[in-house]
Design an enzyme around this catalytic site. Structure first.
Site, PDB file in Angstrom:
ATOM      1  N   GLY A 154       0.839  -1.191   0.000  1.00  0.00           N
ATOM      2  CA  GLY A 154       0.000   0.000   0.000  1.00  0.00           C
ATOM      3  C   GLY A 154       0.871   1.236   0.000  1.00  0.00           C
ATOM      4  N   ILE A 156       2.386   2.912   2.357  1.00  0.00           N
ATOM      5  CA  ILE A 156       3.614   2.813   3.144  1.00  0.00           C
ATOM      6  C   ILE A 156       4.628   1.925   2.441  1.00  0.00           C
ATOM      7  CG2 ILE A 156       4.607   2.007   5.319  1.00  0.00           C
ATOM      8  CD1 ILE A 156       1.895   2.755   6.622  1.00  0.00           C
ATOM      9  N   ARG A 262       0.304  -3.815  12.542  1.00  0.00           N
ATOM     10  CA  ARG A 262      -0.363  -4.025  13.813  1.00  0.00           C
ATOM     11  C   ARG A 262       0.353  -5.164  14.527  1.00  0.00           C
ATOM     12  NH1 ARG A 262      -2.023   0.195  12.739  1.00  0.00           N
ATOM     13  NH2 ARG A 262      -4.176   1.004  12.708  1.00  0.00           N
ATOM     14  N   GLU A 291      -0.870  -3.404  23.274  1.00  0.00           N
ATOM     15  CA  GLU A 291      -0.329  -2.067  23.447  1.00  0.00           C
ATOM     16  C   GLU A 291      -1.115  -1.354  24.538  1.00  0.00           C
ATOM     17  OE1 GLU A 291      -0.221   0.129  19.793  1.00  0.00           O
ATOM     18  OE2 GLU A 291       0.959  -1.397  18.752  1.00  0.00           O
ATOM     19  N   HIS A 310       4.557   2.855  18.988  1.00  0.00           N
ATOM     20  CA  HIS A 310       3.563   3.169  17.945  1.00  0.00           C
ATOM     21  C   HIS A 310       3.604   4.658  17.579  1.00  0.00           C
ATOM     22  CE1 HIS A 310      -0.422   1.424  16.210  1.00  0.00           C
ATOM     23  NE2 HIS A 310       0.154   2.260  15.361  1.00  0.00           N
TER      24      HIS A 310
END
Length: 349
Positions: A154, A156, A262, A291, A310
Site C-alpha cells: 500500500g 507505506i 499491527r 499495546e 507506535h
C-alpha cells in the site's frame, strides 16, 4: 464528519473531532478548506483527554442525518470494525492511507540502518567515552544488492520501495490479490506529492495470496529486510508464526523484520522464540500485542529487538496531511465523485 449537502452554494455542517492534534497543528490546511468551502460551518473539537480506541459514539444514521462520510486519521480501521457505525450502517468510512507513508518509510529505513551499521554498539562506546576503531571489531553492511520484501504494498510499502530503490536494493512486493495489469498495480488512494509508487513501477517481482502456501513461497526467497505493512484482518492475524519463522531461518543471510502494521500480525511468543533461537537477524517493532506492552513482557528483553511505542507515523506534518485528505473528499462530495480512501467493509480495509 457529517452534515448537510456539500455543494458550491449550499449550506453545510462539518464536525471535526480529532484526538491526536490541536487545531493549531492543522491551521494552514484548515484555512485552505474554509477558503475553498466558505459556506460550510466548522466545529473543531479537540479532546484534551485520552480517547480509548473503542470510544466512538453509539450513534446511527437517523441521529446524524444526511452524513456524507466519516474520516479517520489512522490508516487502519480495525479498531472500530465491531462498532455499530461500521457493522450496521452504510455511512462511507475513509481512512488516512497515504498520509503516513513518508515518515513510516523513514522509520523502517532508520531502524534497518541502525541494525546494519551496529549503531547501538557504537552509541554505547560514545556513552562510555571510548574511541575504539579496529578492523574486524564490528561488521557493518550497506544496502546495495540487498532484498526488501514488502508484505502489503500500500502507500507505506510503496514509499519504502522508493527509498529502498534509491539505496540500490531489490524490491519484492506482496499483495492479497494478484496485480498482473498496469491498472491493477496503480495506487488510487491519497498520495503525498513526490512520494510513493503511483504506477507500481518499483517492484522487481510481485507476489500475492492470503493462503499459507503462497506466503511460504514468498518467505522462502532470500529476503534481507521483511517489512510488514498489511492491514489487520482475520486472514492476517498471526500471519507470521512458528512455521513462518522456521522458513526464514533457512535464509543464510538471516532476515531482519520491521513491523509497522499491527502487533497481532505477528504471533508474539513465536517472535520472542525466533529472536532467542537466532532464526532471524532481529526485529524493529513500532507495534506490539498488546499495546502498551506490559513491563514484564519477555519481548522487552529479547535479543536484537528495537521497540518504539507506535509513533512511526506521527510527525509535525501528520495533521496537515490528514486534513488534505478531508479537503479532497469534500471536493469529491461536492463534485459527485467517489471518495478517496473509502474502506471496503467486506475486505476490512
Amino acid at each position: 464528519m457529517g452534515g448537510g449537502e456539500i455543494t458550491k452554494r449550499g449550506k453545510g455542517l462539518v464536525v471535526l473531532a480529532v484526538k491526536t492534534f490541536p487545531e493549531d497543528a492543522v491551521k494552514e490546511t484548515l484555512a485552505e478548506i474554509k477558503e475553498e468551502f466558505p459556506d460550510l460551518e466548522f466545529h473543531y473539537i479537540w479532546p484534551k483527554f485520552e480517547v480509548k480506541k473503542n470510544d466512538m459514539p453509539d450513534s446511527d444514521e437517523s441521529e446524524i442525518p444526511n452524513i456524507k462520510f466519516i474520516q479517520f486519521v489512522s490508516a487502519g480501521t480495525n479498531h472500530v470494525s465491531k462498532h455499530p457505525i461500521y457493522t450496521d450502517t452504510k455511512i462511507p468510512l475513509c481512512n488516512a492511507s497515504g498520509v503516513h507513508g513518508p515518515q513510516i518509510a523513514e522509520w523502517v529505513v532508520m531502524t534497518d540502518l541502525i541494525h546494519n551499521h551496529n549503531y547501538l554498539y557504537l552509541y554505547e562506546k560514545q556513552r562510555k567515552k571510548e574511541w575504539k576503531h579496529s578492523n574486524g571489531e564490528i561488521s557493518s553492511q550497506d544496502n546495495v544488492g540487498r532484498t526488501v520484501g514488502i508484505l502489503g504494498y500500500g502507500s507505506i510499502g510503496r514509499q519504502v520501495a522508493r527509498v529502498a530503490k534509491a539505496m540500490g536494493m531489490k524490491v519484492l512486493a506482496y499483495t492479497a490479490s494478484p496485480r498482473k495489469t498496469p491498472e491493477s498495480k496503480r495506487d488510487t488512494g491519497f498520495i503525498v506529492p513526490g512520494t510513493g509508487d503511483a504506477e507500481g513501477e518499483f517492484p522487481d517481482a510481485w507476489y500475492s495470496g492470503l493462503d499459507k502456501k503462497s506466503l511460504h513461497a514468498f518467505l522462502k526467497l532470500k529476503i534481507d529486510l521483511l517489512v510488514l505493512a498489511v492491514p489487520l484482518t482475520p486472514q492476517t492475524t498471526h500471519f507470521l508464526s512458528t512455521p513462518e519463522f522456521a522458513l526464514l531461518a533457512a535464509n543464510p543471510t538471516r532476515t531482519y523484520i520491521a513491523n509497522i502494521a499491527r502487533g497481532a500480525i505477528i504471533d508474539q511468543p513465536a517472535l520472542v522464540h525466533a529472536l532467542h533461537a537466532g532464526q532471524i537477524a532481529g526485529a524493529a517493532l513500532d507495534v506490539t500485542d498488546p499495546e502498551p506492552l506490559p513491563k514484564d513482557d519477555p519481548l522487552w528483553d529479547a535479543p536484537n529487538v528495537l521497540i518504539t511505542p507506535h509513533v512511526s507515523g506521527v510527525t509535525s506534518t501528520t495533521g496537515e496531511r490528514c486534513f488534505q485528505v478531508v479537503r479532497e473528499n469534500l471536493r469529491r462530495v461536492r463534485d459527485g465523485r467517489g471518495l478517496v480512501n473509502e474502506v471496503d467493509r467486506g475486505r476490512g480495509y
